[in-house]
Scaffold this motif. Structure first.
Motif, PDB file in Angstrom:
ATOM      1  N   ILE A 146       0.841  -1.204   0.000  1.00  0.00           N
ATOM      2  CA  ILE A 146       0.000   0.000   0.000  1.00  0.00           C
ATOM      3  C   ILE A 146       0.874   1.251   0.000  1.00  0.00           C
ATOM      4  CG2 ILE A 146      -0.232  -0.022   2.533  1.00  0.00           C
ATOM      5  CD1 ILE A 146      -2.833   1.284  -0.003  1.00  0.00           C
ATOM      6  N   ASP A 147       2.051   1.181   0.617  1.00  0.00           N
ATOM      7  CA  ASP A 147       2.935   2.350   0.660  1.00  0.00           C
ATOM      8  C   ASP A 147       3.514   2.679  -0.706  1.00  0.00           C
ATOM      9  OD1 ASP A 147       4.329  -0.169   0.987  1.00  0.00           O
ATOM     10  OD2 ASP A 147       6.164   1.002   1.248  1.00  0.00           O
ATOM     11  N   LEU A 148       3.469   1.726  -1.638  1.00  0.00           N
ATOM     12  CA  LEU A 148       4.019   1.947  -2.979  1.00  0.00           C
ATOM     13  C   LEU A 148       2.961   2.473  -3.950  1.00  0.00           C
ATOM     14  CD1 LEU A 148       6.057  -1.383  -3.355  1.00  0.00           C
ATOM     15  CD2 LEU A 148       6.742   0.765  -2.250  1.00  0.00           C
ATOM     16  N   CYS A 149       1.696   2.444  -3.542  1.00  0.00           N
ATOM     17  CA  CYS A 149       0.621   2.862  -4.442  1.00  0.00           C
ATOM     18  C   CYS A 149       0.643   4.378  -4.632  1.00  0.00           C
ATOM     19  CB  CYS A 149      -0.734   2.423  -3.892  1.00  0.00           C
ATOM     20  SG  CYS A 149      -0.911   0.635  -3.875  1.00  0.00           S
ATOM     21  N   ARG A 150       0.309   4.807  -5.848  1.00  0.00           N
ATOM     22  CA  ARG A 150       0.261   6.234  -6.155  1.00  0.00           C
ATOM     23  C   ARG A 150      -0.964   6.526  -7.008  1.00  0.00           C
ATOM     24  NH1 ARG A 150       3.347   5.829  -2.839  1.00  0.00           N
ATOM     25  NH2 ARG A 150       5.497   6.571  -2.630  1.00  0.00           N
ATOM     26  N   LEU A 151      -1.651   7.616  -6.658  1.00  0.00           N
ATOM     27  CA  LEU A 151      -2.757   8.105  -7.474  1.00  0.00           C
ATOM     28  C   LEU A 151      -2.360   9.481  -7.999  1.00  0.00           C
ATOM     29  CD1 LEU A 151      -5.609   8.402  -8.593  1.00  0.00           C
ATOM     30  CD2 LEU A 151      -6.386   9.030  -6.306  1.00  0.00           C
ATOM     31  N   TYR A 152      -2.108   9.561  -9.302  1.00  0.00           N
ATOM     32  CA  TYR A 152      -1.823  10.838  -9.955  1.00  0.00           C
ATOM     33  C   TYR A 152      -3.141  11.370 -10.502  1.00  0.00           C
ATOM     34  CZ  TYR A 152       3.231   9.967  -9.823  1.00  0.00           C
ATOM     35  OH  TYR A 152       4.532   9.758  -9.407  1.00  0.00           O
ATOM     36  N   CYS A 153      -3.563  12.546 -10.026  1.00  0.00           N
ATOM     37  CA  CYS A 153      -4.811  13.132 -10.520  1.00  0.00           C
ATOM     38  C   CYS A 153      -4.760  14.644 -10.339  1.00  0.00           C
ATOM     39  CB  CYS A 153      -6.032  12.538  -9.803  1.00  0.00           C
ATOM     40  SG  CYS A 153      -6.147  12.955  -8.048  1.00  0.00           S
ATOM     41  N   THR A 154      -5.746  15.343 -10.913  1.00  0.00           N
ATOM     42  CA  THR A 154      -5.800  16.795 -10.771  1.00  0.00           C
ATOM     43  C   THR A 154      -6.264  17.154  -9.363  1.00  0.00           C
ATOM     44  OG1 THR A 154      -8.094  16.861 -11.509  1.00  0.00           O
ATOM     45  CG2 THR A 154      -6.399  17.044 -13.204  1.00  0.00           C
ATOM     46  N   ARG A 155      -6.007  18.376  -8.952  1.00  0.00           N
ATOM     47  CA  ARG A 155      -6.462  18.839  -7.637  1.00  0.00           C
ATOM     48  C   ARG A 155      -7.981  18.772  -7.540  1.00  0.00           C
ATOM     49  NH1 ARG A 155      -2.520  21.421  -4.638  1.00  0.00           N
ATOM     50  NH2 ARG A 155      -0.568  21.634  -5.799  1.00  0.00           N
ATOM     51  N   GLU A 156      -8.637  19.125  -8.640  1.00  0.00           N
ATOM     52  CA  GLU A 156     -10.098  19.115  -8.635  1.00  0.00           C
ATOM     53  C   GLU A 156     -10.631  17.707  -8.396  1.00  0.00           C
ATOM     54  OE1 GLU A 156     -13.611  20.812 -11.503  1.00  0.00           O
ATOM     55  OE2 GLU A 156     -12.149  19.452 -12.374  1.00  0.00           O
ATOM     56  N   LEU A 157     -10.050  16.727  -9.077  1.00  0.00           N
ATOM     57  CA  LEU A 157     -10.493  15.339  -8.880  1.00  0.00           C
ATOM     58  C   LEU A 157     -10.239  14.891  -7.448  1.00  0.00           C
ATOM     59  CD1 LEU A 157      -9.615  13.045 -11.911  1.00  0.00           C
ATOM     60  CD2 LEU A 157     -11.771  13.201 -10.687  1.00  0.00           C
ATOM     61  N   SER A 158      -9.100  15.276  -6.923  1.00  0.00           N
ATOM     62  CA  SER A 158      -8.765  14.912  -5.546  1.00  0.00           C
ATOM     63  C   SER A 158      -9.809  15.479  -4.580  1.00  0.00           C
ATOM     64  CB  SER A 158      -7.371  15.448  -5.201  1.00  0.00           C
ATOM     65  OG  SER A 158      -7.045  15.165  -3.879  1.00  0.00           O
TER      66      SER A 158
END
Length: 943
Positions: free
Chosen positions: A618-630
């Motif tokens: 789980i520490d290796l997981c990354r979610l790249y998204c826009t600020r708005e989506l976040s």
């Protein structure tokens, strides 16, 4: 490196021995002793396994626990039937249970056994005579094992005597095929194939392949394995012992063929008046996977103005065909599975038609599933909002800054691009830097998982930036070109210095630090220490050598058929669109790159493929998204938690699905589910009963700030001398609580209305809209409710506030995600205890008792047992204590300590408001009219 098959056997034997022990006796040392005992059973096992891997897995399994489930039900016409004697000779369930025990903790399998019993018991006994029809819904967390749950239910239903089992599996071939494969393993016990001679036992069939119980199959796992005319013409079903399984798409043509075949080849009775043909001898179980998608009738005019069913209404095709299928059987059970029940709750309970019968509202029951303790869901990932920002989130979200905004028509993937778009970055066919970094992150994930002994497990990355297949093709080419260049340098060692330096910088600045943070903040996730960079560099070439890029466009071959992959785990970068955003499971998903910005709750929730189980990484997981989506994902987490709290309160007090339906149908934030599914193309009827509204987004327009300050000053002048001249004091469970603030009680509603009519909320507010709040207050006041109010002005440690001598301004820091945005946004305005400020000690104690009685231990939410009453309980008590008064909270915020440059330069206090409405039985609603353009500006397209 251990032999995985032998390790699995050792784990299974050890687990069975450990399961007999008292839980307190299961220590790491005890588990080690049990492993020693198991290894004595066969020579060579000890040298064939990685002992540390076996021990770690057993410790993980025996530290797990299951969340609790909550149920709303309506037992009208239902007969109790399920007991231990009935279950004693169930073979489908027994072999599925044994199959699960090879890969899951005993506690999780026990939990599945218990909840599938609960669901089955709420359906009718298939051996019961006469006609019956039960309709229910199971609400799971996103990616939390719904397929495993309904596979268990199907096994038990077949054991009990259900003969026709139909699973509606999404609208795309890939999901239908994936579901068929799962059911091949878990229920049928053999690999379905167009050629009956090619069938081989798999899954449960390897445990018990007795042909006497082998279920019949109609559909198969191939791309064109859905129900079709050729199958129908050859298929004849007679009442026999073995059940029949159909796994079909929610497709008009497929469902029409299935309905026609049922009427013409299975029906054994005909109504002499209407000529309708019905199946009376074969009980039906219909499982609707992703039940909120395509099944919901999105047509208008379901009922007339008085709420009576409109007989002339024409339901949408899929909805109509599902309902016709159900009423073709005199004995039927419908169970919808979803993680996003919003649309289903909007189904009108009384929406019946002559042709289709009742709509798919879950009138019999709704079950909210708890999750296992190793589940990571939205509340865990995004945390909870507090007055000091979101709290408890995992530090795995990375914001994409090189993305074009709505207004742009240039850039790599601007939001309003069309199907002919060719993505260009800085004038060339290339990926943006943020996506390159996301791919680099995935390379590091593969290497670190290799070091952790997880190289035999699957790893995947998801790229979801467009819904157009043609544009996905361009993205695929660019991703593959970038990956190929990095892989060649790393594997061949030619010109690799620059790549290694870039990866080292990302590793040290991001991965090493994030792993350390999560080890400290969430020790229960059992994250291993970050390895040294030298160790990562040493395995990079091997780890990335077999990464491949795949397009996911909806065909069965696109299903990442990990089950058939032999040898090391697959490493896949999946490029896709909408077909990836619903139902399809990407095994080992660790990096996601998202640009799509639909704001529909159900769509966004389903896009959350990264929720779920991430043991050991789980520490290796990354979610790249826009600020708005976040930000929107945060809203999802909050609305889901709010709904579950409401649900649990109703379950604890014996409510029915209809009670919950009425509650959700007026939920102001759930407007954001697809407007079509709410069947209100122009006007939404809103009720704020039992709701808390608070402002967290404020305009930085000086005129509006001045206007709100004037509204607050005029209200304070009108209220006169406060009841509390210095601070607010209340007894709470025998101890005194204090607030920096002033309070007025028994305030008439006209003063509150005048304030709300003068005060203006930000255009970006989701539900706290002052004009709508005022309309609602006025409508209830006409009915004799909300005529009395408590008004409190809440302070803090800021500067002096001129209108109230001795009063200090509240301080609320800007949400760091939006420090540079035009609006001033904060995490939360209220501290949770503020909402109970007007309750006396007896009311507060009663509210706490209600909150505790309703509390469910559910790791999907990570909410601790309440020590103070939650919002729904406070509003319920306020609404049922006789007075039924409203609560208006004003928060004058110190601009100097806001952390927002525009607010600081204006220098005037920002006035935040919170309005807590008591639960009302009146059901009063107010119209909220929007046109389609306004809707899409606020929430995005419904598509």
């Amino acid at each position: 490196m251990g032999d995985a098959a032998i390790e699995q056997k050792v784990i299974k034997f050890a687990q069975e021995l450990i399961a007999d022990e008292e839980k307190t006796a299961v220590t790491p040392a005890f588990i080690s002793d049990i492993i020693d005992q198991v290894l004595k059973l066969r020579a060579g096992w000890a040298s064939a396994i990685d002992r540390e891997t076996v021990q770690t897995e057993l410790i993980r399994r025996f530290s797990m626990w299951m969340g609790e489930n909550a149920t709303l039900k309506n037992d009208a016409g239902h007969e109790t039937w399920l007991n231990a004697q009935r279950k004693s000779r169930w073979r489908y369930w027994q072999r599925y249970r044994e199959y699960l025990e090879r890969r899951m903790a005993t506690s999780v399998v026990d939990g599945l056994d218990e909840v599938t019993d609960d669901i089955l018991a709420l359906l009718e006994d298939p051996l019961r005579g006469g006609s019956w029809d039960r309709r229910g819904m199971v609400v799971g967390h996103v990616q939390s094992g719904k397929t495993g749950n309904y596979t268990g239910l199907i096994c038990k239903a077949a054991d009990a005597g259900y003969k026709i089992i139909i699973v509606l599996a999404g609208i795309h071939n890939n999901l239908r095929s994936q579901t068929q494969m799962r059911l091949d393993e878990g229920f049928l016990g053999y690999e379905t194939h167009p050629d009956p001679e090619a069938i081989r036992p798999i899954g449960v069939g390897e445990l018990d392949a007795d042909p006497a119980i082998r279920p019949n199959y109609v559909t198969n796992r191939s791309n064109n394995g859905d129900f079709n005319a050729a199958v129908a013409n050859k298929l004849g079903i007679s009442p026999e012992k073995r059940p029949w399984l159909f796994v079909v798409k929610k497709n008009k043509s497929v469902l029409e063929k299935l309905n026609k075949w049922v009427r013409n080849h299975v029906a054994d009775s005909e109504d002499p008046q209407t000529g309708k043909r019905t199946v009376t001898n074969l009980p039906l179980l219909l499982v609707d996977d992703e039940a909120d998608h395509a099944s919901v009738d999105t047509g208008a005019d379901i009922v007339d103005e008085d709420g009576r069913p409109n007989d002339d209404h024409q339901p949408k095709a899929i909805n109509s065909l599902i309902r016709k299928l159900l009423i073709s059987f005199s004995k039927s059970a419908y169970v919808g599975y979803t993680a996003t029940p919003f649309a289903n709750i909007f189904i009108h309970e009384r929406g019946a038609t002559a042709e289709e019968g009742p709509d798919l509202f879950p009138a019999s029951f709704i079950i909210n599933l708890g999750a296992p303790s190793n589940y990571v869901g939205p509340a865990r990932l995004f945390g909870r909002p507090t007055e000091n920002g979101r709290f408890g989130s995992l530090p795995v979200v990375r914001h994409i800054e090189d993305w074009s905004t709505d207004e742009d028509t240039a850039g790599w993937m601007f939001s309003k691009h069309k199907s002919g778009h060719f993505p260009m970055f800085e004038g060339r066919s290339d990926l943006p830097d943020s996506l390159k970094q996301a791919i680099d992150a995935f390379l590091l994930v593969c290497a670190i998982r290799h070091l952790r002994g997880q190289e035999s497990q699957h790893s995947s990355m998801l790229v979801h930036v467009t819904r157009f297949t043609a544009v996905q093709g361009h993205v695929f080419d660019q991703v593959e070109a970038y990956l190929k260049a990095q892989r060649q340098r790393l594997v061949r060692g030619v010109d690799s210095a620059g790549v290694l330096e870039r990866l080292r910088a990302l590793y040290e600045a991001d991965f090493a630090q994030t792993t350390t943070k999560i080890r400290i903040s969430d020790p229960d996730l059992e994250v291993q220490e970050a390895p040294a960079w030298d160790a990562v560099e040493a395995v990079l070439a091997d780890a990335v050598a077999d990464i491949e890029v795949r397009k996911i466009n909806g065909t069965a071959k696109d299903v990442l058929d990990y089950a058939d992959a032999k040898g090391p785990g697959l490493k896949v970068i999946a490029v896709g669109g909408d077909k990836l955003s619903r139902g399809l499971t990407l095994e080992g998903l660790s990096v996601s790159y998202f640009l799509r910005s639909s704001k529909m709750y159900d769509t966004l929730m389903q896009m959350g493929r990264w929720f779920g189980y991430r043991p050991g990484y789980i520490d290796l997981c990354r979610l790249y998204c826009t600020r708005e989506l976040s930000e929107w994902f945060g809203h999802i987490a909050d609305a889901s938690e709010e709904l579950r709290e409401e649900f649990e309160m109703m379950a604890a007090s014996g409510g029915t699905p209809r009670d919950f339906g009425l509650k959700v149908q007026s939920h102001p934030v759930l407007m954001v589910t697809s407007r079509m599914k709410m069947r209100a193309a122009r006007t939404l009827m809103l009720s704020f009963s039992g709701q808390l509204l608070e402002t967290v987004s404020f305009s930085t327009d000086k005129t509006k700030i001045q206007q709100n300050m004037r509204a607050a000053t005029e209200l304070l002048e009108r209220l006169g001398k406060p009841k509390s001249p210095d601070e607010i004091r209340r007894m709470r469970g025998g101890t005194e609580q204090t607030w920096q603030g002033r309070v007025w009680q028994d305030v008439g509603h006209h003063a509150v209305l005048d304030f709300l009519r003068t005060y203006t909320t930000s255009e970006n507010a989701l539900k706290a809209r002052s004009n709508l709040i005022a309309d609602f207050v006025e409508s209830l006041a006409r009915e004799g409710e909300l005529q009395s109010w408590t008004v409190a002005v809440m302070g803090g440690t800021g500067a002096d506030f001129a209108p109230l001598p001795g009063f200090k301004l509240a301080t609320r820091q800007v949400d760091k995600e939006f420090a540079t945005s035009k609006d001033y946004r904060i995490g939360r305005l209220l501290s949770p205890r503020d909402e109970a400020i007007d309750l006396d000690e007896a009311e507060w104690t009663r509210a706490l008792a209600i909150a505790k009685a309703a509390w469910q231990k559910d790791p999907g939410r990570r909410a601790a047992e309440p020590e103070e009453p939650n919002g729904p309980a406070v509003r319920f008590v306020r609404g049922t204590s006789g007075g039924s008064s409203g609560l208006l909270l004003l928060y004058p915020i110190d601009p100097a300590r806001s952390g927002h440059s525009a607010v600081q330069s204006i220098g005037l206090p920002i006035i935040g408001i919170g309005v807590s409405f008591p639960t009302s039985e009146l059901g009063t609603k107010i119209p909220y009219s929007v046109n389609n353009v306004a809707w899409e500006l606020q929430y995005g397209s419904a598509e």
